[in-house]
Design a protein around this motif. Sequence first.
Motif, mmCIF file in Angstrom:
data_model
loop_
_atom_site.group_PDB
_atom_site.id
_atom_site.type_symbol
_atom_site.label_atom_id
_atom_site.label_comp_id
_atom_site.label_asym_id
_atom_site.label_seq_id
_atom_site.Cartn_x
_atom_site.Cartn_y
_atom_site.Cartn_z
ATOM 1 N N ARG B 14 0.831 -1.195 0.000
ATOM 2 C CA ARG B 14 0.000 0.000 0.000
ATOM 3 C C ARG B 14 0.867 1.247 0.000
ATOM 4 N N ALA B 17 1.569 2.530 3.458
ATOM 5 C CA ALA B 17 2.000 1.544 4.455
ATOM 6 C C ALA B 17 3.133 2.077 5.336
ATOM 7 N N VAL B 18 4.186 2.610 4.724
ATOM 8 C CA VAL B 18 5.335 3.060 5.519
ATOM 9 C C VAL B 18 4.932 4.231 6.414
ATOM 10 N N HIS B 20 2.040 4.711 7.774
ATOM 11 C CA HIS B 20 1.256 4.203 8.903
ATOM 12 C C HIS B 20 2.145 3.513 9.946
ATOM 13 N N VAL B 21 3.110 2.708 9.524
ATOM 14 C CA VAL B 21 3.895 1.960 10.522
ATOM 15 C C VAL B 21 4.979 2.815 11.177
ATOM 16 N N THR B 22 5.303 3.957 10.565
ATOM 17 C CA THR B 22 6.294 4.845 11.182
ATOM 18 C C THR B 22 5.638 6.009 11.920
ATOM 19 N N GLY B 23 4.330 6.139 11.771
ATOM 20 C CA GLY B 23 3.645 7.282 12.394
ATOM 21 C C GLY B 23 3.854 8.582 11.639
ATOM 22 N N ARG B 24 4.412 8.492 10.429
ATOM 23 C CA ARG B 24 4.639 9.731 9.659
ATOM 24 C C ARG B 24 3.402 10.151 8.875
ATOM 25 N N THR B 25 2.439 9.271 8.741
ATOM 26 C CA THR B 25 1.159 9.668 8.139
ATOM 27 C C THR B 25 0.617 10.847 8.935
ATOM 28 N N PHE B 27 -2.358 12.728 10.087
ATOM 29 C CA PHE B 27 -3.803 12.855 10.244
ATOM 30 C C PHE B 27 -4.109 14.331 10.520
ATOM 31 N N GLY B 246 -8.875 8.552 9.706
ATOM 32 C CA GLY B 246 -8.589 7.510 10.692
ATOM 33 C C GLY B 246 -9.832 6.725 11.066
#
Lengths: 164, 448
Positions: B14, B17-18, B20-25, B27, B246
């Motif tokens: 996705r 993806a990166v 979301h898993v690093t918290g850099r998305t 929101f 979210g």
Amino acid sequence: MASTIVTFELGGREVEVLVRPMTTLQSVLRNQLGQTATKDGCRQGGCGSCTVLVDGEPMASCLLPIEDVAGRRVTTLESLTPAEGLHPVQQAFVDEYAFQCGYCTPGMVMLSKALLDHDPAPNDEAIGQALAGNLCRCTGYRPIVDAIRHASGAMSGHDTEPVR
Amino acid sequence: MTAPLEVVGRSVERSDAVGHVTGRTRFAADRAFPGMLHLKMVRSPLHHARVRGIDLSEAERVPGFVRALTAADVPHNRYTILSLIGVEPEEEFVLAEDRVRFKGEAIVAIVAETEEAAMEAVAKVRLDLDELPAVFDVEEALKPGAPIVTHWGNNTFMYEGHPCRRVRLGDVEAAFARADHIVEGVYNSSPIEHAPLETTGCIAVPEGGRFTVYTNTQALYFSLDNTSIILQVPGNRLHFIGGTVGGGFGGKVDVIVEPIATLAAMKTGRPVRFVYSRSEEMQVSSTRSAWRIYLKDGVTADGRIIARKVTSYADSGAYSRQTPYALTKHAANAAGPYAIPNVSIDAYCVYTNRQPTSAMRGFGVTMASFALEVQMDRIAETVGLDPWSIRFLNAYRNGDMKPHRKLADDATLIETMQAAAALVGHELTAEQQAMTSAPRAGGDPGGR
């Protein structure tokens, strides 16, 4: 009441913050230090999206007064992420599609890291127990459990293929 | 020569993806801006009341208080989200005027330097309210003498002058008279909250005569267009940035936070953040409607449904939001995926003094399916068939006319049930295995 200075370790670095009494660790991370990987789903200790590690233990940062972490070691998702590439737990979440909207993911990754530090090969019951305090509203928990099993294999040096 | 498929049939990482898993998305509420103010809402503590007065004097003295906004500050205060697709009348208020119609309705917006100051000032606003009788049940709301929630004198949304959305096919009463069995049922559901992990919210930022609004809406252009109408500013002065949500599930399509946050940014000249608390998300944001569905079916001795009468009530709460559309969808689906020659459907969108309701995953159809499929099992029991057989017997096929006069051209019920039977290890009869959704040799069984 007067503000006080609180000192703690964040990602291997000492930080000092000026805070009013009863300010939470979540608020300090997000609003003072700009570390927004730690999420803000409920401020009631109910969702787990704000999970960070304090001296290696997963905790809901929204319920933790900042005074209580004075002198302690705090690990957030920012400090877990390597300069290049991903931590094996992060990579496993990517490989297993263990998120949909992504809002629970930071808390889930921190929780999984703490679990695997304590128990490198957790069984399903141990994984279930560990996840009990963190909510995912989208995906369901199956791919998250798969990601933890996958990360467990990867971190022990075998079975690095996705679980599915 | 055709190019090889690069994506179809493969798992692809996705794009988010990166992040979301690093918290850099990022929101919406992860952003911060210099000088950002915080908006908190004064809400009605009563289900139904006349607003006699608002006293801001104590709130204004809270350190950090910047300003309050009331109905008089909103350029076009009465709106309807679906006016963009022609739905009338305008009925909901950005901020309450003379009356509040549900517990939690917004009355005064407080803007302050910090979230804590905004909360303290909210607590110090004094409301003078006269409590009015309230109604919380769809059928109670339709009785003579019930408290009236709307401004037009009854408690239903009006569909081209009718109090319900109606579908008629054939003659249900005549078919009931010749049926071997009449099966009746009433089905109720409660309101359901979407409970996204990220609460509804936005940040509105003034930028040289324009306003950039970072929002977690599911409906970016609905939000922009409604904000443009409510604030009476051209759309080209509004720049909405979204796409990262979210969790929504239909709960973030209601255009509630953006207009007032943008107005506050306009009035103060500073960025304004308005993000729901968890309790607002649960107690104020829209839910799925509570439903009550009455079904009456006429069935032959061998299990054919020859008549179905549906009377449905969706509790819209105090304002209709997306619920009128839900009832239209409901009316188109309320007979189920079955070939029934005589159908009558009355679907009511009813106003009560509950929290407003709106879109949620399959809204209008989800509860119809629940009611219909429980009813199908009861019909099967009544005529002595198993639950599979009653559905194979009545399943619609391509070429059948649906009650709302659309020809079925994408029927897959039979094939879906065959696949489901294989998955659960249920043995179908040879006849059921041989069935398809292909048009019937003899044409539509209703003879239409």
